[in-house]
Design a protein around this motif. Structure first.
Motif, PDB file in Angstrom:
ATOM      1  N   ALA A 439      12.722   0.138   2.040  1.00  0.00           N
ATOM      2  CA  ALA A 439      13.277   0.384   3.381  1.00  0.00           C
ATOM      3  C   ALA A 439      14.401   1.422   3.299  1.00  0.00           C
ATOM      4  N   GLU A 440      15.257   1.287   2.275  1.00  0.00           N
ATOM      5  CA  GLU A 440      16.362   2.250   2.092  1.00  0.00           C
ATOM      6  C   GLU A 440      15.821   3.651   1.792  1.00  0.00           C
ATOM      7  N   VAL A 441      14.771   3.711   0.930  1.00  0.00           N
ATOM      8  CA  VAL A 441      14.207   5.007   0.540  1.00  0.00           C
ATOM      9  C   VAL A 441      13.519   5.664   1.735  1.00  0.00           C
ATOM     10  N   GLU A 442      12.745   4.868   2.508  1.00  0.00           N
ATOM     11  CA  GLU A 442      12.020   5.442   3.647  1.00  0.00           C
ATOM     12  C   GLU A 442      12.981   6.072   4.658  1.00  0.00           C
ATOM     13  N   ALA A 443      14.165   5.479   4.778  1.00  0.00           N
ATOM     14  CA  ALA A 443      15.140   5.978   5.758  1.00  0.00           C
ATOM     15  C   ALA A 443      15.667   7.367   5.406  1.00  0.00           C
ATOM     16  N   VAL A 444      15.620   7.752   4.132  1.00  0.00           N
ATOM     17  CA  VAL A 444      16.216   9.038   3.720  1.00  0.00           C
ATOM     18  C   VAL A 444      15.210  10.043   3.144  1.00  0.00           C
ATOM     19  N   ALA A 445      13.995   9.583   2.802  1.00  0.00           N
ATOM     20  CA  ALA A 445      13.018  10.475   2.152  1.00  0.00           C
ATOM     21  C   ALA A 445      12.279  11.305   3.192  1.00  0.00           C
ATOM     22  N   PRO A 446      11.789  12.498   2.804  1.00  0.00           N
ATOM     23  CA  PRO A 446      10.992  13.297   3.746  1.00  0.00           C
ATOM     24  C   PRO A 446       9.702  12.575   4.148  1.00  0.00           C
ATOM     25  N   ALA A 447       9.160  12.941   5.289  1.00  0.00           N
ATOM     26  CA  ALA A 447       7.994  12.231   5.850  1.00  0.00           C
ATOM     27  C   ALA A 447       6.775  12.279   4.939  1.00  0.00           C
ATOM     28  N   HIS A 448       6.672  13.350   4.122  1.00  0.00           N
ATOM     29  CA  HIS A 448       5.461  13.499   3.295  1.00  0.00           C
ATOM     30  C   HIS A 448       5.585  12.807   1.929  1.00  0.00           C
ATOM     31  N   ALA A 449       6.785  12.316   1.584  1.00  0.00           N
ATOM     32  CA  ALA A 449       7.009  11.809   0.211  1.00  0.00           C
ATOM     33  C   ALA A 449       6.180  10.561  -0.077  1.00  0.00           C
ATOM     34  N   ILE A 450       5.618  10.514  -1.276  1.00  0.00           N
ATOM     35  CA  ILE A 450       4.899   9.321  -1.743  1.00  0.00           C
ATOM     36  C   ILE A 450       5.924   8.312  -2.220  1.00  0.00           C
ATOM     37  N   LEU A 451       5.737   7.046  -1.834  1.00  0.00           N
ATOM     38  CA  LEU A 451       6.593   5.966  -2.336  1.00  0.00           C
ATOM     39  C   LEU A 451       5.740   5.135  -3.299  1.00  0.00           C
ATOM     40  N   ALA A 452       6.094   5.188  -4.577  1.00  0.00           N
ATOM     41  CA  ALA A 452       5.289   4.522  -5.605  1.00  0.00           C
ATOM     42  C   ALA A 452       6.050   3.344  -6.180  1.00  0.00           C
ATOM     43  N   THR A 453       5.328   2.277  -6.517  1.00  0.00           N
ATOM     44  CA  THR A 453       5.947   1.115  -7.146  1.00  0.00           C
ATOM     45  C   THR A 453       5.348   0.878  -8.523  1.00  0.00           C
ATOM     46  N   ASN A 454       6.224   0.582  -9.481  1.00  0.00           N
ATOM     47  CA  ASN A 454       5.758   0.279 -10.838  1.00  0.00           C
ATOM     48  C   ASN A 454       5.585  -1.232 -11.023  1.00  0.00           C
ATOM     49  N   THR A 455       5.311  -1.949  -9.935  1.00  0.00           N
ATOM     50  CA  THR A 455       5.152  -3.401 -10.062  1.00  0.00           C
ATOM     51  C   THR A 455       4.004  -3.745 -11.006  1.00  0.00           C
ATOM     52  N   SER A 456       4.174  -4.855 -11.738  1.00  0.00           N
ATOM     53  CA  SER A 456       3.114  -5.269 -12.674  1.00  0.00           C
ATOM     54  C   SER A 456       2.233  -6.356 -12.078  1.00  0.00           C
ATOM     55  N   SER A 457       2.673  -6.968 -10.962  1.00  0.00           N
ATOM     56  CA  SER A 457       1.865  -8.085 -10.460  1.00  0.00           C
ATOM     57  C   SER A 457       2.006  -8.362  -8.968  1.00  0.00           C
ATOM     58  N   LEU A 458       2.982  -7.739  -8.310  1.00  0.00           N
ATOM     59  CA  LEU A 458       3.224  -8.066  -6.897  1.00  0.00           C
ATOM     60  C   LEU A 458       2.325  -7.254  -5.961  1.00  0.00           C
ATOM     61  N   SER A 459       2.129  -7.776  -4.740  1.00  0.00           N
ATOM     62  CA  SER A 459       1.245  -7.125  -3.772  1.00  0.00           C
ATOM     63  C   SER A 459       1.870  -5.837  -3.230  1.00  0.00           C
ATOM     64  N   VAL A 460       1.152  -4.737  -3.402  1.00  0.00           N
ATOM     65  CA  VAL A 460       1.602  -3.433  -2.900  1.00  0.00           C
ATOM     66  C   VAL A 460       1.568  -3.435  -1.365  1.00  0.00           C
ATOM     67  N   SER A 461       0.563  -4.087  -0.789  1.00  0.00           N
ATOM     68  CA  SER A 461       0.435  -4.140   0.681  1.00  0.00           C
ATOM     69  C   SER A 461       1.614  -4.888   1.296  1.00  0.00           C
ATOM     70  N   GLU A 462       1.982  -6.007   0.682  1.00  0.00           N
ATOM     71  CA  GLU A 462       3.119  -6.791   1.202  1.00  0.00           C
ATOM     72  C   GLU A 462       4.416  -5.997   1.060  1.00  0.00           C
ATOM     73  N   MET A 463       4.542  -5.266  -0.039  1.00  0.00           N
ATOM     74  CA  MET A 463       5.736  -4.466  -0.286  1.00  0.00           C
ATOM     75  C   MET A 463       5.894  -3.401   0.809  1.00  0.00           C
ATOM     76  N   ALA A 464       4.749  -2.865   1.281  1.00  0.00           N
ATOM     77  CA  ALA A 464       4.760  -1.777   2.272  1.00  0.00           C
ATOM     78  C   ALA A 464       4.770  -2.294   3.706  1.00  0.00           C
ATOM     79  N   SER A 465       4.584  -3.616   3.875  1.00  0.00           N
ATOM     80  CA  SER A 465       4.267  -4.166   5.211  1.00  0.00           C
ATOM     81  C   SER A 465       5.378  -3.974   6.244  1.00  0.00           C
ATOM     82  N   LYS A 466       6.639  -3.823   5.800  1.00  0.00           N
ATOM     83  CA  LYS A 466       7.744  -3.719   6.769  1.00  0.00           C
ATOM     84  C   LYS A 466       8.174  -2.271   7.015  1.00  0.00           C
TER      85      LYS A 466
END
Length: 709
Positions: A439-466
């Motif tokens: 949420a903090e990154v989305e507020a300051v990053a350019p609209a085209h930027a990819i937001l990547a997570t190095n999670t090893s087991s958590l849901s990527v969809s849930e992470m992006a859901s908000k």
């Protein structure tokens, strides 16, 4: 008895699609009046990206060339014969596509005999023979040179090896017999066994010369010219080639014993190739070359008709082909350029990621964290690693200065990420923390930027859901150590769009990682399989089987390390966290071990202590363990573990976690170091009958990673 030509003709009929190598003969006068010389050039007519190989028709072409020079030598028309390759490539051995097609032991035997019969003729010519290793040489390419009287090598050679044992074969065209007789058993064991089992380690030109495989070494730029001047000096007697006397006493036997120790530590007796090669090396002590060649033919044929080689070739093809063209990846033209990278976090994992992005992309990389001390430590780590590369001569001072200038650290995400195209988080593995960071990154990053997570087991969809733009979130899961393990699991969330995914794949390619597209399912591929595998080991220990019995049970798989040593490497706390995640998703199959929990709560870093140099169960851990009274044998443990893994892979394929079983194997080979001789895991489960016992069907069609019916 068939002639060589007949043998090769029969073999080439079995392999109609061979990329055929020509053997061109040309003649010229050597320098300094040394005489008329014949040079054979091996060339398949393609550029250096398609290396020259030896299939049956290629061997037949070389045989025809030898017919010609044999007559010229006998008639006194030439004083010597040389053999070399096309630019950048000498020859890289047998054509494995042809080996895969063989169904009969006698056909496999013919391949071995055919190669020997052609190569042996080089040693029997009436004039001296010279091999000029001008470029990459592997397997049969190295061996054809061993049959020559003399060898030169280019300093510029990037890769020289006898990789057969790595694939599940033996160097079967003279390598096992001739190499120890040329350089001694100890050095030969290093090249044939140790390097092969050490992830197919390659030699450079200088090492080839220092080992005594080549008699002279020259710069790459005028390599052939210098080799021919040297050849003239040898033929005129101006240069005498001295070779050390080979120790055929106890040193030979010790070298073979060393080889067996290396093989045991790497494959634990689970794959036969290394042991067959060592038997031939042991016998080569008596200098009976023909006996050695016959043994090579037999070993080659037996191994070609065995499951390990087919699994080895399958694994090789997965890494070389499927790994470079990921299944399900979107059109690469959709990828957006990445000119700056942001890393959230400055701990060890984040710092390793920053270093990798910096070295491979050579674009600005900025790290952020919660306080200046952490940020400074992360940037300091990257600088120190660059200094190490400089110290080893891997990069020069200018590049070191440039790379250091590209990496920075800031506390303010707005300042750091306002112009970043790709931002990856490597913070604490907890959903709430990761959602807050995004949420903090989305507020300051350019609209085209990819937001990547190095999670090893958590849901990527849930992470992006908000987020306002969940379509640009992608899973980008690296494996530790980041610099060593090639796998990158790229996870598509429910909302991830094609452009974000294509950019992720393009970045992965630049990072030189093996990318596999994975569905957003708990723990993705490697961690899910390893957790089920380790979980079953943990279950039998909890139920009452002694730790050492549970560990020994899976030794026949020849894995790079035992389950509890792997747990130590991963960290028991991370292992526990992943098992809790999977227990939440699949409670009937994934238990949370009370003993593992106790080990983590006690702050232990693993089950073992190494006071004696060997792993021994830590007495403090032993005191924590609470076990039942159900004691299983090694065989029972192994059956339970393999059944569990086969069941889990079957379910993952049903769920569409990856496109095919091949992707599961590619993930285990490149992300967990599972052996090539297993082909990952599914060929082994098929071969041992586990797949059909558990799922009622094989994972792979007959003939894929197995001998065709």
């Amino acid at each position: 008895m068939s002639t060589t030509a007949e043998l090769l003709k029969q073999a080439s009929e079995l392999f109609p699609d061979e990329v055929v190598t020509s053997a061109h003969v040309r003649h010229f006068d050597l320098p300094a009046g040394a005489g008329r010389f014949a040079l054979i050039t091996l060339d398949n007519g393609l550029d250096h990206t398609k290396p020259t190989t030896f299939g049956p028709a290629s061997l037949a072409n070389l045989n025809t060339a030898v017919d010609q020079v044999e007559k010229e030598a006998a008639d006194g028309e030439i004083v010597g014969v040389g053999i070399t390759g096309k630019p950048f490539i000498f020859a890289v051995g047998a054509d494995l596509k042809g080996v895969e097609l063989l169904k009969e032991h006698e056909h496999a035997l013919a391949i071995g005999k055919g190669g020997h019969e052609v190569f042996k003729r080089l040693a029997k010519l009436a004039v001296p023979t010279f091999a000029y290793y001008n470029g990459a040489a592997m397997g049969g390419g190295v061996e054809v040179g061993l049959h020559c009287t003399y060898r030169t090598v280019s300093k510029a050679i990037p890769a020289f090896s006898l990789p057969e044992v790595f694939l599940g074969l033996v160097p079967g065209w003279g390598g096992c017999t001739l190499l120890p007789n040329l350089i001694g058993a100890d050095k030969a064991v290093s090249v044939i066994i140790e390097n092969s089992l050490n992830q197919n380690k390659q030699l450079k030109g200088k090492q080839v010369f220092e080992l005594g495989i080549a008699d002279a070494i020259f710069e790459g730029a005028d390599f052939l010219e210098q080799s021919l001047i040297w050849t003239a000096q040898v033929l005129k007697g101006d240069v005498k080639v001295e070779r050390p006397v080979i120790d055929r006493g106890e040193a030979w036997d010790q070298a073979v014993a060393k080889g067996r120790f290396i093989a045991d530590s790497k494959v634990h007796g689970a794959a036969p190739a290394a042991y067959r090669a060592l038997d031939i090396i042991a016998a080569a002590k008596n200098e009976d070359l023909q006996q050695g060649f016959d043994a090579e033919d037999q070993a080659l044929a037996d191994l070609i008709m065995g499951g390990e080689l087919r699994a080895g070739i399958y694994a090789f093809n997965l890494v070389q082909k499927r790994g470079k063209r990921p299944a399900g990846a979107p059109d690469k033209n959709l990828a957006r350029p990445v000119t700056k990278v942001g890393v959230v976090g400055a701990g060890l994992m984040a710092s390793q990621l920053a270093l990798l992005f910096l070295r491979r992309l050579e674009v600005p990389v900025v790290l952020t964290d919660i306080d200046q001390e952490r940020v400074d430590k992360g940037v300091g780590y990257v600088h120190a690693e660059i200094d190490k590369l400089l110290g080893k001569g891997r990069i020069h001072q200018d590049k070191a200065n440039r790379l250091k200038a590209l990496v920075t650290g800031v506390l303010d995400k707005a300042e750091g990420f306002a112009d970043a195209d790709f931002i990856i988080e490597a913070v604490f593995e907890e959903m709430g923390v990761k959602q807050k960071v995004f949420a903090e990154v989305e507020a300051v990053a350019p609209a085209h930027a990819i937001l990547a997570t190095n999670t090893s087991s958590l849901s990527v969809s849930e992470m992006a859901s908000k987020l306002k733009h969940p379509e640009r979130v992608v899973g980008f899961h690296f494996f530790n150590p980041v610099a060593v393990l090639p796998l990158l699991e790229i996870v598509r969330g429910e909302k991830t769009d094609d452009a974000s995914l294509a950019t992720a794949f393009a970045v992965a390619k630049k990072l030189k990682k093996t990318a596999v597209l994975v569905k957003d399912a708990p723990a993705f591929v490697v961690n899910r399989i390893l957790t089920r595998f380790m979980g079953e080991i943990q279950n039998v220990i909890d139920e009452g089987t002694p730790v050492e019995v549970a560990e020994k049970a899976v030794e026949p798989l020849g894995l790079p390390m035992s389950p509890l040593v792997l747990l130590e490497l991963v960290g028991p706390a991370i292992g526990l966290h992943v098992s809790e995640t999977l227990h939440g998703a699949f409670p009937d199959r994934f238990k949370v071990s009370p003993n593992l929990k106790a080990v983590v709560e006690a702050g232990k870093r693993g089950f073992y202590v190494y006071d004696s140099g060997k792993p021994e169960l830590d007495p403090e851990v032993a005191a924590l363990l609470q076990q039942g009274d159900a004691v299983l044998t090694e065989e029972q443990v192994r059956a339970r573990v393999l059944d569990a893994v086969a069941q889990e892979i079957g379910l993952m394929l049903d769920e569409g976690v990856v496109a095919e079983a091949q992707d599961i194997d590619l993930c285990l080979i490149t992300g967990a170091g599972w052996p090539f001789h297993l082909g990952g895991i599914t060929p082994y489960l098929d071969r041992e009958g586990v797949s059909e016992r558990v799922n009622g069907k094989r994972f792979l069609a007959p003939g894929v990673a197995s001998v065709p019916a």
